[in-house]
Design a protein around this motif. Sequence first.
Motif, PDB file in Angstrom:
ATOM      1  N   THR A 136       0.815  -1.211   0.000  1.00 49.53           N
ATOM      2  CA  THR A 136       0.000   0.000   0.000  1.00 49.53           C
ATOM      3  C   THR A 136       0.849   1.261   0.000  1.00 49.53           C
ATOM      4  N   GLU A 137       1.970   1.246   0.703  1.00 50.75           N
ATOM      5  CA  GLU A 137       2.794   2.450   0.781  1.00 50.75           C
ATOM      6  C   GLU A 137       3.481   2.770  -0.541  1.00 50.75           C
ATOM      7  N   ARG A 138       3.445   1.839  -1.493  1.00 55.32           N
ATOM      8  CA  ARG A 138       3.997   2.085  -2.833  1.00 55.32           C
ATOM      9  C   ARG A 138       2.914   2.506  -3.815  1.00 55.32           C
ATOM     10  N   ALA A 139       1.697   2.692  -3.327  1.00 64.80           N
ATOM     11  CA  ALA A 139       0.559   2.953  -4.212  1.00 64.80           C
ATOM     12  C   ALA A 139       0.727   4.228  -5.013  1.00 64.80           C
ATOM     13  N   ILE A 140       1.166   5.293  -4.373  1.00 64.67           N
ATOM     14  CA  ILE A 140       1.293   6.577  -5.076  1.00 64.67           C
ATOM     15  C   ILE A 140       2.338   6.484  -6.180  1.00 64.67           C
ATOM     16  N   VAL A 141       3.490   5.931  -5.861  1.00 61.32           N
ATOM     17  CA  VAL A 141       4.567   5.810  -6.853  1.00 61.32           C
ATOM     18  C   VAL A 141       4.156   4.892  -7.987  1.00 61.32           C
ATOM     19  N   ALA A 160       3.519   6.285   2.468  1.00 58.68           N
ATOM     20  CA  ALA A 160       3.268   6.659   1.071  1.00 58.68           C
ATOM     21  C   ALA A 160       3.444   8.154   0.870  1.00 58.68           C
ATOM     22  N   ALA A 161       2.925   8.930   1.810  1.00 57.62           N
ATOM     23  CA  ALA A 161       3.049  10.391   1.693  1.00 57.62           C
ATOM     24  C   ALA A 161       4.498  10.829   1.838  1.00 57.62           C
ATOM     25  N   VAL A 162       5.185  10.299   2.845  1.00 54.57           N
ATOM     26  CA  VAL A 162       6.593  10.664   3.047  1.00 54.57           C
ATOM     27  C   VAL A 162       7.445  10.156   1.888  1.00 54.57           C
ATOM     28  N   GLY A 163       7.159   8.927   1.430  1.00 52.56           N
ATOM     29  CA  GLY A 163       7.936   8.355   0.329  1.00 52.56           C
ATOM     30  C   GLY A 163       7.778   9.126  -0.965  1.00 52.56           C
ATOM     31  N   ALA A 164       6.596   9.706  -1.191  1.00 50.94           N
ATOM     32  CA  ALA A 164       6.383  10.508  -2.397  1.00 50.94           C
ATOM     33  C   ALA A 164       7.129  11.826  -2.335  1.00 50.94           C
TER      34      ALA A 164
END
Length: 264
Positions: free
Chosen positions: A91-96, A169-173
């Motif tokens: 899920t944390e890779r969803a944005i990318v 996800a937000a921080v990773g983006a």
Amino acid sequence: MSIFAEKPLSYALKENARVISALVVRSAVTRFSKSRFGFIWILAEPAAYVGIFLAIHTFMKAHIPFGDNAALFILAGVFGFRMTRGISRKTERAIVSNQPMLTYPLIRPLDTIIATFLLEATIWLMICGLFMGGLAYSMDRSIVVYPVDFMECLLAILFFAFSFATFNAAVGALIPRYDTFLSMISMPLMLLSGVFYMPTQFSPEVQAILWWNPFLHCVEWFRTSTYIDYAPLLNKGYLLGLATGLLAIGLTLERVFRPRIISA
């Protein structure tokens, strides 16, 4: 008449539901269309953890940390951690992963997170049901001794996984190297989560360190529903409070930096 009067909240919610549904289907196709063995591998991973542990246990003739069945002990630990981390990791890779889709006006970064979470949660709940049901059949007894606690545990795991993933996800983006950091800490997190041992067997000093790992509380909560007299190192308030805080921060970052995330 304004556009808001012509399109009430119910219409906006329906449109958003359609967007998320389409993203769920897209994520499923992307996940499993490349290989026919994709779902089989997802099933094989928890089985491999259990099999390796049982092989080591048999070879070393070691005692089971708790209970009378090594498979049950390790399966509860594996799902307490792997289901939580497996859902959050995808899920944390969803944005990318869905970055090109963000150019469409109707799709927001949060929609991709929700869609991926729904897909991964469904997959892992199915896998959990298959393994727990299979083990109960092989042992010829019910292995969920506290059904209400078990349902609460699953809901808590899903809540924490979504919150943790939203924050990441937000921080990773916003921070490109952040995903590398998450990959590096995955194995230490598992080793510190009590998957292969009983945390309360350690000294109070070690327990005080392990206590800060939220994944440990997921594992311990899972085990408390499968054993009658298990003594856990568990603080439900800490896990739920941390999940709430991470979700609030993640949602705030996604909303404040949405233009930057979309154009990344």
